[in-house]
Write an enzyme that holds these catalytic residues in place. Structure first.
Site, mmCIF file in Angstrom:
data_model
loop_
_atom_site.group_PDB
_atom_site.id
_atom_site.type_symbol
_atom_site.label_atom_id
_atom_site.label_comp_id
_atom_site.label_asym_id
_atom_site.label_seq_id
_atom_site.Cartn_x
_atom_site.Cartn_y
_atom_site.Cartn_z
ATOM 1 N N CYS A 298 -35.942 10.448 20.857
ATOM 2 C CA CYS A 298 -34.533 10.762 20.593
ATOM 3 C C CYS A 298 -34.338 11.653 19.362
ATOM 4 C CB CYS A 298 -33.723 9.477 20.473
ATOM 5 S SG CYS A 298 -34.142 8.438 19.036
ATOM 6 N N HIS B 99 -31.404 4.900 17.397
ATOM 7 C CA HIS B 99 -31.278 5.886 18.478
ATOM 8 C C HIS B 99 -30.214 6.911 18.101
ATOM 9 C CE1 HIS B 99 -31.982 7.251 22.592
ATOM 10 N NE2 HIS B 99 -30.691 7.513 22.658
ATOM 11 N N HIS C 71 -29.289 13.187 25.358
ATOM 12 C CA HIS C 71 -30.247 12.418 24.560
ATOM 13 C C HIS C 71 -31.507 12.145 25.355
ATOM 14 C CE1 HIS C 71 -29.301 8.063 26.050
ATOM 15 N NE2 HIS C 71 -28.951 8.920 26.964
#
Length: 388
Positions: free
Chosen positions: A303, A351, A363
């Protein structure tokens, strides 16, 4: 006359009779043992529901992502520390060469004195086991010539500097070892969590897998509805901003002070929008590439690796981890998000995704998934920043 004696117990004399009796006794004992074990055995734990399995798998993926960010941080630190160590070792080698030059010059003086039959202080220095003891005897220094004193001083300075650099290099090597140990530990943690998640999923029946897929669709649908609601509110806010701007212009009260920002920081006459457009173009080009923990491209990403690479394409350098990326730029509210803003998730900020508008982001989700567009409400939001 009938006998009143108690009848004698019949003895099983034949081998076959004894075997039969023994067999009956063994069977009876076995039955009693089994009954006893059944009575004392702990009840078997009920099989977890598919909802519980899903929660467990989600938790494991979250833990793996947290461990991934720790891995990224340790890897970056180890790389920096390795560069420091290499630099120190190079400097120490150069310093050692200078010290050897000073030693050779001292040796020249010592050899000359030895050939003339004397053992002057320079020779004593060269033969001393502990040069510091020599330096402590100041009366010896008084007997040296000007050039010899300078040679001794040079040697002393070079030796002291070399000792400091060796000590610094040793400390840096110890820090490097700590970073490498942390890197190894984080890597093992990631692999352990992912392995446990895979094992849980592998034990599901076809019916359970179908139910799991259904739960995932329900989650995505709920997140999509929230994204659509955010998009509606943002559109209303933008229409109201434009209406107010037009009214100010019609009333002649406009002073040109509006910068068009929807909060959380100025766009600097569109410069942020221009950079964001480049970052988003890069991110969109990565859609479909696999998530791989610790990866920074170009064939796969995690990420924070994706957001770092996307903004680098726009000329903005972001740190490697989510924990450092969240500290860059200006904090913005979810309601004021603009395309290009970074959205962070979970309380531990493990994240990150890049906002694209309409409540959605690009993402790199998790192992086994691919870079994709998704609602920002798919995970619990921690906060957002405008990085440039």
């Amino acid at each position: 006359m009938a006998s009143h004696r108690k009848p004698r117990t019949r003895v099983l004399s034949s081998p076959g009779s004894r075997r039969t009796a023994a067999g009956l006794t063994t069977a009876a004992l076995a039955s009693v043992t089994l009954l006893s074990q059944s009575a004392n055995a702990a009840p078997r734990a009920p099989k977890p529901s598919i909802e519980e399995v899903k929660q467990k798998v989600d938790d494991l993926y979250h833990q793996a992502e947290t461990a991934t960010e720790k891995y990224n941080a340790a890897k970056e630190k180890a790389g920096e520390q390795q560069q420091t160590v290499n630099s120190l070792l190079d400097a120490a080698a150069k310093r050692a060469e200078k010290m050897n030059e000073s030693r050779r010059e001292l040796g020249t003086f010592a050899s000359a004195q030895y050939r003339t039959g004397g053992m002057n202080p320079t020779a004593q220095l060269m033969l001393a086991k502990d040069p510091q003891q020599f330096f402590d005897r100041s009366h010896l220094m008084e007997r040296l010539t000007g050039r010899e004193k300078q040679a001794v001083t040079d040697y002393q300075e070079q030796a002291a500097a070399a000792a400091r650099q060796r000590a610094e290099a040793t400390r840096s090597l110890e820090k490097l070892q700590d970073s490498q140990d942390s890197l190894k530990e984080s890597k093992q943690s990631v692999q352990s969590k992912l392995s446990e998640a895979r094992q849980l999923l592998s034990r599901l029946t076809a019916e359970e897998k179908a139910r799991l897929a259904e739960l995932e669709r329900e989650r995505e649908a709920a997140a999509k509805r929230k994204a659509e609601e955010l998009a509606r509110k943002q559109a209303e806010a933008e229409r109201e901003r434009q209406r107010q701007e037009e009214q100010n212009q019609n009333d002649g009260s406009g002073d040109g002070s509006s910068d068009g920002s929807t909060g959380g920081g100025s766009t600097d006459d569109g410069s942020y929008a221009t950079k964001a457009e480049k970052a988003l173009a890069f991110a969109r080009a990565q859609i479909g590439k696999p998530y791989v923990w610790g990866a920074t491209g170009p064939s796969s990403y995690d990420c924070s690796g994706l957001t770092q690479a996307a903004w680098k394409a726009a000329g903005v350098d972001l740190p490697r981890t989510t924990w450092d990326q969240v500290k860059v730029g200006t904090r913005v509210a979810t309601s004021n998000l603009q395309p290009g803003d970074l959205v962070f998730f979970y309380d531990d900020i493990s994240h990150v995704g890049m906002y694209i508008g309409n409540g959605k982001m690009i993402h790199a989700p998790k192992p086994g998934a691919y870079v994709r567009e998704e609602s920002i409400y798919y995970m619990p939001i921690y906060g957002s920043v405008r990085p440039a």
